[in-house]
Motif scaffolding. Sequence first.
Motif, short mmCIF file in Angstrom:
data_model
loop_
_atom_site.label_atom_id
_atom_site.label_comp_id
_atom_site.label_asym_id
_atom_site.label_seq_id
_atom_site.Cartn_x
_atom_site.Cartn_y
_atom_site.Cartn_z
N LYS A 64 0.82 -1.20 0.00
CA LYS A 64 0.00 0.00 0.00
C LYS A 64 0.86 1.26 0.00
O LYS A 64 0.34 2.35 -0.13
N GLY A 65 2.17 1.11 0.18
CA GLY A 65 3.06 2.26 0.20
C GLY A 65 2.97 3.07 1.49
O GLY A 65 3.32 4.23 1.50
N ASN A 66 2.46 2.47 2.55
CA ASN A 66 2.32 3.18 3.82
C ASN A 66 3.65 3.28 4.55
O ASN A 66 4.41 2.31 4.59
N PRO A 67 3.92 4.43 5.15
CA PRO A 67 5.12 4.50 5.98
C PRO A 67 4.92 3.65 7.24
O PRO A 67 3.82 3.56 7.76
N THR A 101 -3.91 -1.11 8.01
CA THR A 101 -4.89 -0.04 8.06
C THR A 101 -4.43 1.23 7.38
O THR A 101 -5.22 2.11 7.11
N GLY A 102 -3.13 1.33 7.17
CA GLY A 102 -2.60 2.57 6.62
C GLY A 102 -2.52 3.67 7.65
O GLY A 102 -2.32 4.82 7.31
N ALA A 103 -2.68 3.33 8.93
CA ALA A 103 -2.57 4.33 10.00
C ALA A 103 -1.18 4.92 9.99
O ALA A 103 -0.19 4.19 9.86
N GLN A 104 -1.10 6.20 10.08
CA GLN A 104 0.19 6.86 10.07
C GLN A 104 0.93 6.63 11.38
O GLN A 104 0.31 6.64 12.44
N PRO A 105 2.24 6.42 11.33
CA PRO A 105 3.01 6.21 12.54
C PRO A 105 2.90 7.40 13.47
O PRO A 105 2.80 8.55 13.02
N ALA A 106 2.92 7.13 14.75
CA ALA A 106 2.85 8.21 15.76
C ALA A 106 4.20 8.82 15.98
O ALA A 106 5.20 8.25 15.76
#
Length: 106
Positions: A64-67, A101-106
């Motif tokens: 998904k290319g998510n960081p 989920t593609g949730a962005q890292p905190a």
Amino acid sequence: MIDHNPAADGASGIDGRRVLIAAVRDGFTDTQHRILFQQELPGGWVVVHRRMTHTGDAFGFAAKGNPVDITGTDIVRVVAGKITEIYHVEELLKLTQQISTGAQPA
């Protein structure tokens, strides 16, 4: 080489580590590893903070290319310049959540 806590379906020895390293290499690009702490003791301690971008199929998840940001701790025993034993802990739940989920890292 003994991996004291391999993946559930992974082998403990060098072949298991090779499979794991290949999966990470193939599923993540632009990987940066920052050593936050390193102390040489009998066996050594290494704490690594990783920032990876998920760009390929890895661990059963489509790209998904998510960081992805996770930390891990490795405790290794080195004999004659080779790692003979390793204990390691990674934030696998956090990794799975960020990939799926593609949730962005905190």
